[in-house]
Design an enzyme around this catalytic site. Structure first.
Site, short mmCIF file in Angstrom:
data_model
loop_
_atom_site.label_atom_id
_atom_site.label_comp_id
_atom_site.label_asym_id
_atom_site.label_seq_id
_atom_site.Cartn_x
_atom_site.Cartn_y
_atom_site.Cartn_z
N ASP A 175 80.59 -31.54 -0.61
CA ASP A 175 79.29 -32.22 -0.57
C ASP A 175 79.25 -33.08 0.71
OD1 ASP A 175 76.87 -32.76 -2.64
OD2 ASP A 175 77.33 -34.61 -1.59
N TYR A 304 71.18 -40.45 2.35
CA TYR A 304 70.39 -39.26 2.61
C TYR A 304 69.32 -39.54 3.66
CZ TYR A 304 72.38 -36.45 -1.14
OH TYR A 304 73.23 -35.71 -1.92
N HIS A 363 80.87 -27.36 -8.10
CA HIS A 363 80.72 -28.39 -7.08
C HIS A 363 81.79 -29.47 -7.14
CE1 HIS A 363 78.19 -30.34 -4.09
NE2 HIS A 363 78.27 -31.49 -4.75
#
Length: 385
Positions: A175, A304, A363
């Site tokens: 990630d 982000y 993930h």
């Protein structure tokens, strides 16, 4: 560098329990399951377990069994786990989590990585392990200023490894940890011996010829990526554009924070009916609790905004290209949010020397398939000697 122990005030835990008990629940359309988000009945039951069955203090003790520290780097308070191996020639390894992850993801891999002899492995495969919390996340949060993007975190990690006295080390992550680890290779090429990642987003090259002769499996991966771009990145759009607005709801409502994270554990893991098919309920709630108890839903979302504002920046941030000098190892777990295509990967990462496809896992590889992840990191690091 200051020793650190997690010690959440009891008042904060009592406040969490009161808020969970007083949750104002929405309605739900019949028969929609997980298609429109987390099902009401599932979340009610999980929230009640969080309130009455989950033991944060036990999780706290487990996390505190590993040496932890904080240090100020570039104005941020950086928290990190640092476990030295009993083997004198251990390879330094820095592991970086992503969103919605935390340092708690890695508790099951620390022992095998640092002391392989005690876990049926070869002592020559030992690592000194450093696991920092990204600024703005968990015990490294919240951040107090703008500008904490991927390159800045990578520079901070280079500084951290220098302060710890490590001259040559391996970087690993999935990630955001994948992006930060690759950027660390660019920022500190004189000291990063190799980069191992367990997530990779691949995009078709500009040359149309690259689309020719794709295998059936490649086409299925491409289709999966298209579905993900269409249906699976709502969280990314919100956190990349309006993180402050999102922060109010997630910081005020523990059930809101729980749902926001649980949804991703369902969608991005090797699970069927619920995320607990892949990750234990207590491990899931430990991760959510860290976000809640540190009030870092908003500051983690700001990462982000800083790093991938807009579609073009998202592609550039996650896809590269990455002109690295050192070898790169890629571990592919089939249930991850993205499924990379090798021929595209070679355009983005021309120094790939190891590519491993696993049969299970998603993930959160360190939680879902810790033995497989440890084995692949060991094999990759072995190739660097």
């Amino acid at each position: 560098m200051r020793p650190f122990r997690i010690d959440i005030p009891q008042d904060d835990l009592d406040d969490l329990n009161r808020r969970l008990a007083a949750t104002r629940w929405p309605g739900e359309l019949p028969g929609v399951g997980w298609d429109r988000g987390v099902p009401l009945d599932y979340l009610k039951e999980l929230a009640e377990y969080w309130r009455t069955g989950y033991d944060w203090r036990a999780a706290e003790r487990r996390l505190n069994s590993f040496p932890q520290f904080t240090t100020e780097i570039d104005g941020a308070n950086v928290h990190f786990v640092h476990v030295r191996s009993p083997e004198p020639d251990a390879t330094p390894l820095i592991i970086t989590h992503g969103w919605p992850g935390s340092v708690a993801e890695f508790v099951d891999v620390i022992g095998p990585l640092t002391d392989p002899a005690a876990h049926g492995g070869d002592p020559a495969d030992a690592f000194d392990v450093v696991i920092p919390s990204i600024p703005g996340y968990g015990f490294s949060g919240p951040t107090r200023e703008t500008g904490w993007d991927v390159p800045r975190v990578a520079r901070a990690w280079a500084e951290l490894m220098s302060r710890l006295g490590y001259d040559r080390y391996v970087a690993q992550g999935g990630d955001w940890g994948k992006v930060i680890s690759l950027q660390l290779g660019l920022a500190d090429p004189a000291h990063v011996a190799g980069v191992h990642i367990n997530m990779l987003v691949t995009f078709p090259p500009q040359d149309p010829a690259a689309m020719a002769e794709l295998s059936a499996d490649d086409l299925a991966r491409l289709e999966h990526g298209g579905r993900f771009q269409q249906d699976g990145i709502g969280w990314q759009k919100i956190q990349s554009t309006r993180p402050q607005t999102l922060a109010y709801g997630l910081t005020d409502s523990p059930v809101g924070q729980l749902a926001w994270i649980v949804e991703k554990f369902k969608e991005w893991t090797d699970s069927d009916k619920s995320p607990e098919d892949a990750v234990s309920r207590d491990d899931l709630l430990t991760n959510v609790s860290i976000y809640w108890l540190t009030a870092t839903a908003g500051s983690s979302a700001q990462f982000y905004y800083e790093s991938s504002y807009g579609d073009a920046a998202f592609v550039r941030t996650w896809g590269g290209p990455w002109p690295l000098e050192m070898p790169v190892g890629v571990a592919v777990f089939p249930a991850d949010a993205t499924r990379p295509i090798r021929r595209f990967a070679d355009h983005q990462l021309p120094t790939i020397t190891r590519w491993t496809e696993f049969e299970r896992g998603g993930h959160f590889a360190a939680l879902e398939q810790p033995a497989e992840l440890v084995g692949d990191i060991r094999a990759f690091a072995r190739s660097l000697r």
